[in-house]
Design a protein around this motif. Sequence first.
Motif, PDB file in Angstrom:
ATOM      1  N   LYS A   8      -2.902  -4.723  -4.595  1.00  0.00           N
ATOM      2  CA  LYS A   8      -2.396  -3.351  -4.465  1.00  0.00           C
ATOM      3  C   LYS A   8      -1.019  -3.212  -5.116  1.00  0.00           C
ATOM      4  O   LYS A   8      -0.727  -2.232  -5.804  1.00  0.00           O
ATOM      5  CB  LYS A   8      -2.306  -2.963  -2.986  1.00  0.00           C
ATOM      6  CG  LYS A   8      -3.661  -2.704  -2.325  1.00  0.00           C
ATOM      7  CD  LYS A   8      -4.263  -1.396  -2.828  1.00  0.00           C
ATOM      8  CE  LYS A   8      -5.556  -1.073  -2.082  1.00  0.00           C
ATOM      9  NZ  LYS A   8      -6.176   0.148  -2.627  1.00  0.00           N
ATOM     10  N   PHE A  12       0.063  -0.904  -8.309  1.00  0.00           N
ATOM     11  CA  PHE A  12       1.185   0.062  -8.294  1.00  0.00           C
ATOM     12  C   PHE A  12       2.135  -0.200  -9.462  1.00  0.00           C
ATOM     13  O   PHE A  12       2.586   0.726 -10.146  1.00  0.00           O
ATOM     14  CB  PHE A  12       1.952  -0.054  -6.971  1.00  0.00           C
ATOM     15  CG  PHE A  12       3.143   0.855  -6.921  1.00  0.00           C
ATOM     16  CD1 PHE A  12       4.405   0.389  -7.273  1.00  0.00           C
ATOM     17  CD2 PHE A  12       3.004   2.177  -6.559  1.00  0.00           C
ATOM     18  CE1 PHE A  12       5.493   1.225  -7.247  1.00  0.00           C
ATOM     19  CE2 PHE A  12       4.084   3.018  -6.532  1.00  0.00           C
ATOM     20  CZ  PHE A  12       5.336   2.537  -6.877  1.00  0.00           C
ATOM     21  N   SER A  50       2.379   8.281   5.449  1.00  0.00           N
ATOM     22  CA  SER A  50       1.060   7.689   5.267  1.00  0.00           C
ATOM     23  C   SER A  50       0.471   7.254   6.607  1.00  0.00           C
ATOM     24  O   SER A  50       1.188   7.049   7.594  1.00  0.00           O
ATOM     25  CB  SER A  50       1.149   6.482   4.319  1.00  0.00           C
ATOM     26  OG  SER A  50       1.934   5.459   4.912  1.00  0.00           O
ATOM     27  N   LYS A  55      -2.742  12.080   8.756  1.00  0.00           N
ATOM     28  CA  LYS A  55      -3.529  12.772   7.730  1.00  0.00           C
ATOM     29  C   LYS A  55      -3.666  14.262   8.031  1.00  0.00           C
ATOM     30  O   LYS A  55      -3.482  15.115   7.150  1.00  0.00           O
ATOM     31  CB  LYS A  55      -4.907  12.139   7.591  1.00  0.00           C
ATOM     32  CG  LYS A  55      -5.737  12.780   6.467  1.00  0.00           C
ATOM     33  CD  LYS A  55      -7.087  12.126   6.325  1.00  0.00           C
ATOM     34  CE  LYS A  55      -7.848  12.687   5.126  1.00  0.00           C
ATOM     35  NZ  LYS A  55      -7.989  14.151   5.147  1.00  0.00           N
ATOM     36  N   LYS A  87       5.732   4.406   3.150  1.00  0.00           N
ATOM     37  CA  LYS A  87       4.953   3.660   2.163  1.00  0.00           C
ATOM     38  C   LYS A  87       3.790   4.548   1.700  1.00  0.00           C
ATOM     39  O   LYS A  87       3.508   5.590   2.298  1.00  0.00           O
ATOM     40  CB  LYS A  87       4.430   2.363   2.783  1.00  0.00           C
ATOM     41  CG  LYS A  87       3.452   2.589   3.930  1.00  0.00           C
ATOM     42  CD  LYS A  87       2.967   1.284   4.509  1.00  0.00           C
ATOM     43  CE  LYS A  87       1.949   1.552   5.639  1.00  0.00           C
ATOM     44  NZ  LYS A  87       1.445   0.300   6.231  1.00  0.00           N
ATOM     45  N   GLY A  88       3.134   4.105   0.639  1.00  0.00           N
ATOM     46  CA  GLY A  88       2.066   4.941   0.076  1.00  0.00           C
ATOM     47  C   GLY A  88       2.628   6.185  -0.575  1.00  0.00           C
ATOM     48  O   GLY A  88       1.968   7.228  -0.647  1.00  0.00           O
ATOM     49  N   GLU A  91       0.755   8.137  -3.423  1.00  0.00           N
ATOM     50  CA  GLU A  91      -0.322   8.986  -2.911  1.00  0.00           C
ATOM     51  C   GLU A  91       0.254  10.287  -2.336  1.00  0.00           C
ATOM     52  O   GLU A  91      -0.283  11.383  -2.552  1.00  0.00           O
ATOM     53  CB  GLU A  91      -1.112   8.248  -1.826  1.00  0.00           C
ATOM     54  CG  GLU A  91      -2.210   9.091  -1.199  1.00  0.00           C
ATOM     55  CD  GLU A  91      -2.845   8.410   0.020  1.00  0.00           C
ATOM     56  OE1 GLU A  91      -3.586   9.101   0.759  1.00  0.00           O
ATOM     57  OE2 GLU A  91      -2.581   7.203   0.229  1.00  0.00           O
ATOM     58  N   ASP A 119       8.349   3.790  -0.371  1.00  0.00           N
ATOM     59  CA  ASP A 119       8.216   2.610  -1.224  1.00  0.00           C
ATOM     60  C   ASP A 119       8.232   2.983  -2.709  1.00  0.00           C
ATOM     61  O   ASP A 119       7.715   2.248  -3.542  1.00  0.00           O
ATOM     62  CB  ASP A 119       6.965   1.799  -0.870  1.00  0.00           C
ATOM     63  CG  ASP A 119       5.682   2.608  -0.993  1.00  0.00           C
ATOM     64  OD1 ASP A 119       5.768   3.804  -1.370  1.00  0.00           O
ATOM     65  OD2 ASP A 119       4.604   2.061  -0.716  1.00  0.00           O
TER      66      ASP A 119
END
Length: 743
Positions: A8, A12, A50, A55, A87-88, A91, A119
């Motif tokens: 992952k 990135f 995240s 969500k 993080k994430g 996205e 991040d």
Amino acid sequence: MKLKLRIKSLEFILLFVALILSKNVYPQTILKFNKDRFRIMQFTDLHWTSGKEYKEYNDSTVFLMENLIRMEQPDLVIITGDIVISKGALEGWKQIIQPMIHTKTPFAVTFGNHDVEADMSKSQVMEFLKNTPYNMTYDADKDIDGYGNCTLRIGSSDDEKNDNWIIYLFDSHSYPEDKTLGTYDWIKNSQIQWYRQQSKTVTRKNGKIVPSLAFFHIPTPEYEIARHLDYTLGNKSEQVCSPVLNSGLITSFIENKDVMGTFVGHDHNNDYIVAPEGKICLAYGRKTGYVSAYKEILERGARVIDLYENERRFDTYIRTLSGKFFDYTFEQKLTADNYPTSQGTFIHDHLVANWNDAQWQKELKALKEAGMQYLIFGPTLHTGKDNVIKSPYPSNLTTKKNAEKDLVEMCLRNTQKAGLKVFLGLNFHERWWEGNYDEDWLLQQMEIGNRVADELIEKYKKRYGKTMYGWYWVWEVANIDQLSQKEYKDALVNALNINLKHLHAVSPDMPFMLCPFMNYRIGTAKEYAQLWEYVFSKAHFQSGDIFAPQDCVGAGGLNKEMIPEWFGELNHAVNTKPGLLFWSDAETFDQQFWVPAPLNRFVEQMRLASPYVSKIITFAYSHYYSPNIVNEQYHKAYLQYFKNGQLPDILPPPAVSEIIVKTEREDTYLEWKAPDDTSTITGYYIYRDGELIGNRPLDSKNKYKNEFIDKKSMKGRKHLYEISAYNCMGGESAKLNAQDATN
């Protein structure tokens, strides 16, 4: 598990490198006015996080953003920090930009204190945004502190080269290394010096100070001071979390006179707006993101800001899915051109009764040369002491035959062609001046005013739209003794509210303006301000309505030296009604003879009032300075002042050459001969025994009556008569005298 994490991380890194190396950088959208309005929507504190448990919140945030954009159709979206905070982050950024991409809306961002917790670094986010369609964010100068410091220029609708407004974006950073200076960081000196240089460059390029706004995340210490003012509008439900150190950003804005408002986020339960003394507007956005950082009480939403082309004014409000709140209009009480000018003039129906379209256009051309934007025409229904009702337009409310011409139609048709805006005066009854009426009669007059407004809307509004700009409340309220009593104040409030309620309902886009009178012989400035503060607390003025008191210098209610005291006190009163605009109605006449006032007196009146008001109108340029009505020297001299802030130096005119005095019965007749050189003369003064008793101004064709009848000369007494010439500045020639012995 470790292998998956490494894969992952590698994905990135490869994606980030691809973004850096990519040549697919979208060209920046050109921002410009669409007609006369440019709309900005401020989102703030999205707090995208995240994880499955977040969500639904993240999806709700994006859903809200897109729906509000579609509802309000902004020309630009600005997100003021704390955007993606975990993080994430890649996205998250991909998700939160979708509302702008779907709606094809240009957008820009400023960073908040929590954005450093993601991040992706701020430099990585800037690289991501560089490859994002509709993004306007960029680094204007790599050598100053922070990321995303930049300017966005908004061009004119007809000329993209001109800067009509400037938007400044600042990185307000996160947390200082030295915790003794507080929890939150501040905008650094390098950024402030960059702003100062940008401001000077913009001013030099455009030849004027360009109205501007600034957006950043963390509020400055001034916000906490302003929170304790009693005229804030909106929610102030938590203490301001600002830096302890004040780096001088707001001071720089005020000194440079361009930034009219600052818009921040950070404090999730605050959305208030306030303009301390009218110099600069301090505003919060409304928290947009559904992820909570602590106990949050406000419905999620956005702030909307409407800018106006060629005006130092903006309207703003909070928008949520359930409604629109806290409407606020702001005009800066800070002279941006270093010298005040007038933006509008009254014009009465008797002046224009016989005009045709050519005469109208000739007059409006002169007014536009002098910088006029507004025309105040009225009243549109007049009742005399004999109760005869007449109107300058075809009205069903009159008792006398209407004027042969529809003067309202002519006014609106010609001002629309010329590009000016019209305030239409409502009804007026001469009984008002006598004071021998009760509240019921006054309230009946207000109902008649509502019927007048309904007629005017039906006849003209559809055709003349924004040209038919506002309403003028013709009733001049003076600081009479009765208004010190509560029942009279309440009667005034009740009368105003009859018109305010109806007019705001039938014409919500048309501001309501009133121009009261004041007289230092009756009461003090503080007493008068207290009267209006009481009225403002109970009357239903809406944001954008206008309080424009006469400065009363022409009529003798005030001496010009009194303007700072009276307008200063009234400014405090107006501040108690958020969104109410404060203008001055500067008088251009000398009531002793109803002739033009010297231009230097008028300019001084404007200069003294300008620290307290956002605009100045006149009573009345058209009547007393128009080159079509009076000697053209007034207009020519004012145009020089309008262009460079300096009245021309004009030498005193030469003296008259001869005076002839005749006596018939008890009256004394004076005639005089003009000097050979009349190029600087605008009129003549007549004196008896050292006292000014007459004034003979020249008209637009340089004609005047070179005679004067003294009906007050005392029988059997010798009088010394003197006559002098004067210019448009009040500069006076030597006096020529003659003696007359009356019999």
